[in-house]
Design a protein around this motif. Structure first.
Motif, mmCIF file in Angstrom:
data_model
loop_
_atom_site.group_PDB
_atom_site.id
_atom_site.type_symbol
_atom_site.label_atom_id
_atom_site.label_comp_id
_atom_site.label_asym_id
_atom_site.label_seq_id
_atom_site.Cartn_x
_atom_site.Cartn_y
_atom_site.Cartn_z
ATOM 1 N N GLU A 68 -2.235 -33.192 59.924
ATOM 2 C CA GLU A 68 -1.220 -32.669 60.756
ATOM 3 C C GLU A 68 -1.669 -32.800 62.264
ATOM 4 O O GLU A 68 -0.765 -33.178 63.114
ATOM 5 N N ARG A 69 -2.976 -32.116 62.466
ATOM 6 C CA ARG A 69 -3.420 -32.380 64.003
ATOM 7 C C ARG A 69 -3.376 -34.037 64.456
ATOM 8 O O ARG A 69 -3.193 -34.049 65.596
ATOM 9 N N VAL A 70 -4.017 -34.767 63.673
ATOM 10 C CA VAL A 70 -4.169 -36.269 63.956
ATOM 11 C C VAL A 70 -2.721 -36.744 64.407
ATOM 12 O O VAL A 70 -2.346 -37.438 65.552
ATOM 13 N N GLU A 71 -1.856 -36.434 63.611
ATOM 14 C CA GLU A 71 -0.315 -36.965 63.740
ATOM 15 C C GLU A 71 0.200 -36.377 64.919
ATOM 16 O O GLU A 71 0.783 -37.110 65.822
ATOM 17 N N GLU A 72 0.121 -35.145 65.243
ATOM 18 C CA GLU A 72 0.556 -34.444 66.428
ATOM 19 C C GLU A 72 0.161 -34.849 67.696
ATOM 20 O O GLU A 72 0.698 -35.192 68.783
ATOM 21 N N ILE A 73 -1.336 -35.402 67.715
ATOM 22 C CA ILE A 73 -1.963 -35.724 68.968
ATOM 23 C C ILE A 73 -1.386 -37.273 69.188
ATOM 24 O O ILE A 73 -1.125 -37.689 70.331
ATOM 25 N N TYR A 74 -1.336 -38.023 68.226
ATOM 26 C CA TYR A 74 -1.146 -39.349 68.318
ATOM 27 C C TYR A 74 0.466 -39.448 68.680
ATOM 28 O O TYR A 74 0.853 -40.241 69.689
ATOM 29 N N GLN A 75 1.394 -38.746 68.090
ATOM 30 C CA GLN A 75 2.815 -38.611 68.539
ATOM 31 C C GLN A 75 2.719 -38.215 69.871
ATOM 32 O O GLN A 75 3.471 -38.692 70.715
ATOM 33 N N GLY A 76 2.228 -37.079 70.441
ATOM 34 C CA GLY A 76 2.367 -36.649 71.700
ATOM 35 C C GLY A 76 1.849 -37.254 72.841
ATOM 36 O O GLY A 76 2.178 -37.538 73.848
ATOM 37 N N PHE A 77 0.734 -38.098 72.508
ATOM 38 C CA PHE A 77 0.060 -38.896 73.542
ATOM 39 C C PHE A 77 0.273 -40.136 73.569
ATOM 40 O O PHE A 77 0.006 -40.901 74.527
ATOM 41 N N ALA A 106 -13.209 -37.111 65.353
ATOM 42 C CA ALA A 106 -14.021 -36.485 64.401
ATOM 43 C C ALA A 106 -13.286 -36.081 63.134
ATOM 44 O O ALA A 106 -13.889 -35.840 62.225
ATOM 45 N N ASN A 107 -12.191 -35.887 63.354
ATOM 46 C CA ASN A 107 -11.303 -35.822 62.043
ATOM 47 C C ASN A 107 -11.120 -37.198 61.268
ATOM 48 O O ASN A 107 -9.896 -37.781 61.441
ATOM 49 N N ARG A 108 -12.248 -37.747 60.715
ATOM 50 C CA ARG A 108 -11.909 -39.046 60.346
ATOM 51 C C ARG A 108 -11.045 -39.437 59.264
ATOM 52 O O ARG A 108 -10.375 -40.332 58.991
ATOM 53 N N ASP A 109 -10.980 -38.095 58.402
ATOM 54 C CA ASP A 109 -9.932 -38.253 57.234
ATOM 55 C C ASP A 109 -8.554 -38.286 57.807
ATOM 56 O O ASP A 109 -7.812 -39.177 57.180
ATOM 57 N N GLY A 110 -8.146 -37.658 58.763
ATOM 58 C CA GLY A 110 -7.112 -37.542 59.126
ATOM 59 C C GLY A 110 -6.729 -39.012 59.837
ATOM 60 O O GLY A 110 -5.883 -39.723 59.696
ATOM 61 N N VAL A 111 -7.817 -39.570 60.683
ATOM 62 C CA VAL A 111 -7.368 -40.853 61.500
ATOM 63 C C VAL A 111 -7.275 -41.927 60.211
ATOM 64 O O VAL A 111 -6.554 -42.592 60.468
ATOM 65 N N LEU A 112 -8.167 -42.005 59.260
ATOM 66 C CA LEU A 112 -8.237 -43.178 58.461
ATOM 67 C C LEU A 112 -6.727 -42.936 57.483
ATOM 68 O O LEU A 112 -6.148 -43.970 57.225
ATOM 69 N N SER A 113 -6.298 -41.631 57.274
ATOM 70 C CA SER A 113 -5.099 -41.514 56.552
ATOM 71 C C SER A 113 -3.830 -42.170 57.417
ATOM 72 O O SER A 113 -2.696 -42.706 56.849
ATOM 73 N N LYS A 114 -3.922 -41.833 58.745
ATOM 74 C CA LYS A 114 -2.837 -42.217 59.664
ATOM 75 C C LYS A 114 -2.988 -43.769 59.612
ATOM 76 O O LYS A 114 -1.865 -44.423 59.553
ATOM 77 N N ILE A 115 -4.049 -44.298 59.720
ATOM 78 C CA ILE A 115 -4.157 -45.854 59.669
ATOM 79 C C ILE A 115 -3.704 -46.454 58.506
ATOM 80 O O ILE A 115 -3.031 -47.379 58.608
ATOM 81 N N GLY A 116 -4.162 -45.825 57.320
ATOM 82 C CA GLY A 116 -3.641 -46.060 56.130
ATOM 83 C C GLY A 116 -2.080 -46.477 55.812
ATOM 84 O O GLY A 116 -1.640 -46.991 55.092
#
Length: 222
Positions: A2-11, A68-78
């Motif tokens: 959720e945090r990865v998605e929020e940052i990616y969407q916002g920035f 640092a949230n590697r799982d979140g980053v990989l999930s977003k990329i996936g």
């Protein structure tokens, strides 16, 4: 996630900085590109949607926490990736103007987007035959045009979200030149005079930088 998605969407998304069409076009036109180096990346992981192996470099604290949230980053990329292999993502937390712990001449694509001096400081990491893709936000394209090792091979323009590549009449976009000097005057650096501007510029590395006499500790052994 959720945090990865929020940052990616916002920035990225909300500021219309994804430029997914640019990377999709590059992937289609330059099929040999696989390994990518992205200095000054911030949280712009869009290249990983299209290229399987990307090294991101930034000293920004938010970027450090994001990756640092590697799982979140990989999930977003996936959720967006356009290839079948598992994404390879590495984040290097440092100033890209300092030596990066990667092999010289090991990347197919070097990105210089909204960051300055990348062709000068990071060009050594690009393979001979590899591509530098840049805009001219910090004068990166003008600087790249003066690099002896680089040759402009295409430009990319965007209109209403559609990206188109042009590899014809490139001499109408920029003309690197040297000013006339009186006899005995010191050599002056080349300057770039723009005749037409593009949104993005694609340079190919034609040969290794002859000024790199001593290999760094991250260079390939000879």
């Amino acid at each position: 996630m959720e945090r990865v998605e929020e940052i990616y969407q916002g920035f990225v998304v909300e500021h219309q900085l994804e430029r997914a069409g640019l990377f999709e076009l590059l992937r289609e036109r330059f099929v040999a590109v696989n390994t990518v180096l992205y200095p000054g990346c911030f949280v712009h992981i869009t290249p990983s949607f299209f290229f399987q192996d990307v090294v991101y470099v930034d000293r920004n604290d938010l970027a450090r926490g994001f990756f640092a949230n590697r799982d979140g980053v990989l999930s977003k990329i996936g959720s967006r990736q356009k290839y079948t292999q598992r994404p390879q993502v590495r984040f290097v937390s440092q100033d890209y103007t300092q030596p990066i712990p990667v092999l010289e001449e090991s990347f197919d694509l070097l990105l210089a987007l909204y960051a300055g001096g990348i062709s000068r400081t990071c060009g050594k990491y690009l393979k001979v035959g590899g591509l530098l893709v840049t805009n001219d936000h910090h004068g990166d394209a003008a600087e790249a045009a003066t690099e002896e090792t680089l040759e402009l091979i295409a430009v990319v323009n965007e209109a209403q979200g559609t990206f188109t590549l042009d590899d014809q009449s490139l001499d109408t976009y920029l003309v690197p030149s040297k000013p006339a000097l009186p006899p005995g005057a010191a050599e002056a650096p080349r300057r770039t005079e723009w005749t037409r501007c593009a949104d993005y510029y694609v340079f190919r590395k034609m040969f290794a930088d002859p000024s790199l006499q001593e290999p760094s500790r991250f260079s390939r052994p000879h």
